[in-house]
Design a protein around this motif. Structure first.
Motif, PDB file in Angstrom:
ATOM      1  N   GLU A  91      -9.543  -0.684   1.123  1.00 27.54           N
ATOM      2  CA  GLU A  91     -10.022  -0.438  -0.240  1.00 27.54           C
ATOM      3  C   GLU A  91     -11.500  -0.021  -0.236  1.00 27.54           C
ATOM      4  N   PHE A  94     -11.557   3.455   0.548  1.00 25.97           N
ATOM      5  CA  PHE A  94     -11.055   4.209  -0.612  1.00 25.97           C
ATOM      6  C   PHE A  94     -12.153   4.350  -1.662  1.00 25.97           C
ATOM      7  N   TYR A  95     -12.738   3.233  -2.070  1.00 25.57           N
ATOM      8  CA  TYR A  95     -13.722   3.289  -3.160  1.00 25.57           C
ATOM      9  C   TYR A  95     -15.020   3.993  -2.727  1.00 25.57           C
ATOM     10  N   TRP A 103     -10.419  10.381  -9.655  1.00 28.42           N
ATOM     11  CA  TRP A 103      -9.642   9.147  -9.498  1.00 28.42           C
ATOM     12  C   TRP A 103     -10.511   7.933  -9.872  1.00 28.42           C
ATOM     13  N   LEU A 107     -10.018   5.047 -12.841  1.00 24.02           N
ATOM     14  CA  LEU A 107      -9.955   3.596 -12.588  1.00 24.02           C
ATOM     15  C   LEU A 107     -11.063   2.840 -13.316  1.00 24.02           C
ATOM     16  N   LYS A 116     -10.581  -8.190  -3.304  1.00 25.93           N
ATOM     17  CA  LYS A 116      -9.232  -8.608  -3.715  1.00 25.93           C
ATOM     18  C   LYS A 116      -9.019 -10.092  -3.426  1.00 25.93           C
ATOM     19  N   HIS A 172       0.056  -4.168  -6.122  1.00 25.43           N
ATOM     20  CA  HIS A 172      -1.111  -3.765  -5.339  1.00 25.43           C
ATOM     21  C   HIS A 172      -0.663  -2.763  -4.280  1.00 25.43           C
ATOM     22  N   THR A 173      -1.413  -1.674  -4.186  1.00 24.77           N
ATOM     23  CA  THR A 173      -1.029  -0.592  -3.275  1.00 24.77           C
ATOM     24  C   THR A 173      -2.185  -0.219  -2.360  1.00 24.77           C
TER      25      THR A 173
HETATM   26  N1  IYR Z   1      -5.411   0.647  -4.648  1.00 22.09           N
HETATM   27  C1  IYR Z   1      -6.702   0.502  -5.286  1.00 22.09           C
HETATM   28  C2  IYR Z   1      -6.953   1.504  -6.351  1.00 22.09           C
HETATM   29  C3  IYR Z   1      -6.101   1.495  -7.550  1.00 22.09           C
HETATM   30  C4  IYR Z   1      -5.398   2.649  -7.852  1.00 22.09           C
HETATM   31  C5  IYR Z   1      -4.682   2.735  -9.004  1.00 22.09           C
HETATM   32  I1  IYR Z   1      -3.803   4.484  -9.463  1.00 22.09           I
HETATM   33  C6  IYR Z   1      -4.630   1.639  -9.906  1.00 22.09           C
HETATM   34  O1  IYR Z   1      -3.879   1.739 -11.072  1.00 22.09           O
HETATM   35  C7  IYR Z   1      -5.344   0.490  -9.616  1.00 22.09           C
HETATM   36  C8  IYR Z   1      -6.060   0.430  -8.425  1.00 22.09           C
HETATM   37  C9  IYR Z   1      -6.914  -0.934  -5.744  1.00 22.09           C
HETATM   38  O2  IYR Z   1      -5.995  -1.752  -5.642  1.00 22.09           O
HETATM   39  O3  IYR Z   1      -8.000  -1.255  -6.202  1.00 22.09           O
END
Ligand code: IYR
Length: 224
Positions: A91, A94-95, A103, A107, A116, A172-173
């Motif tokens: 993450e 990602f961020y 994106w 968010l 998390k 959670h992805t």
């Molecule tokens: N996976 C990241 C980012 C995220 C992406 C989306 I599209 C969301 O709706 C919420 C989060 C995370 O869990 O923060």
């Protein structure tokens, strides 16, 4: 059982139209208070609740009835910690680097970030895998069909069942999710698709206002 055996389908109750309208409204009212929750207590939840919700998910319609899913339920503190560390590392990437500005802007109203803590607080993390190969019988290695669709439907039913039991969930992805195969001891032909965080909502849990705004019926449906 022979391949083309059939059974009468008589389990559906024969409600009146009024009953159907009332029941569908009651169900909508129950579902519309479901929220994705990011704040959990560490209180235990009986395993039987999770087992029943998984059995409910396992009734989902799916390709050729191969039931191409596996639910790895993480409850040990060690595994949760390992999952959190790996997910937070991804993450952060990602961020900080990978996500496009568009994106990140999308968010923004959700207030999410790379931290998390709920991955260690909540009593259960259900890691949901789609099986590219399998079949209906244990040990089969046949081609599976409509894996994404089947697992998506089953996941929706799982979330609904858990909500009905008064539990909070978070889909959670982490991206990418490949690390989940080793963590959950699953074969490489299974594709991790989602981590479902499950538990009781913290008493001071909050939700983003943004998430409460739902499209009206005429924006999501048309009648032809
Ligand atoms: N996976 C990241 C980012 C995220 C992406 C989306 I599209 C969301 O709706 C919420 C989060 C995370 O869990 O923060």
């Amino acid at each position: 059982m022979k391949p083309h055996d059939t059974l009468p389908y008589t389990e559906l109750p024969d409600y009146t139209d009024e009953e159907r309208i009332a029941r569908s409204k009651t169900f909508y009212d129950a579902l519309k208070v479901r929220r994705t929750c990011r704040y959990f207590t560490d209180e235990a939840v009986p395993r039987a609740v999770i087992e029943n919700a998984l059995l409910a998910a396992g009734t989902a319609p799916n390709g050729a009835n191969h039931q191409p899913w596996h639910f790895a339920v993480i409850e040990s503190a060690d595994k949760k910690k390992a999952l959190r560390e790996a997910a937070e590392a991804e993450e952060r990437e990602f961020y900080d680097n990978k996500a496009s500005d568009e994106w990140l802007e999308a968010l923004g109203p959700l207030g999410t970030d790379a931290d998390k803590p709920f991955l260690e607080t909540a009593p259960y993390l259900i890691v949901i895998f789609g099986q590219r190969k399998g079949g209906m019988m244990p040990g089969e290695i046949k081609q599976n069909y409509y894996v994404n669709e089947s697992v998506g439907i089953a996941t929706g039913m799982l979330i609904t069942a858990l909500h009905d039991a008064g539990l909070a969930t978070l889909t959670h992805t982490p991206n990418p999710m490949k690390f989940l195969n080793a963590l959950c001891e699953r074969p490489t032909n299974e594709k991790p698709m989602m981590v479902l965080v499950v538990g009781k909502a913290a008493p001071d849990a909050t939700i983003p206002v943004h998430a409460t705004i739902k499209k009206p019926l005429d924006a999501i449906a048309s009648w032809l």
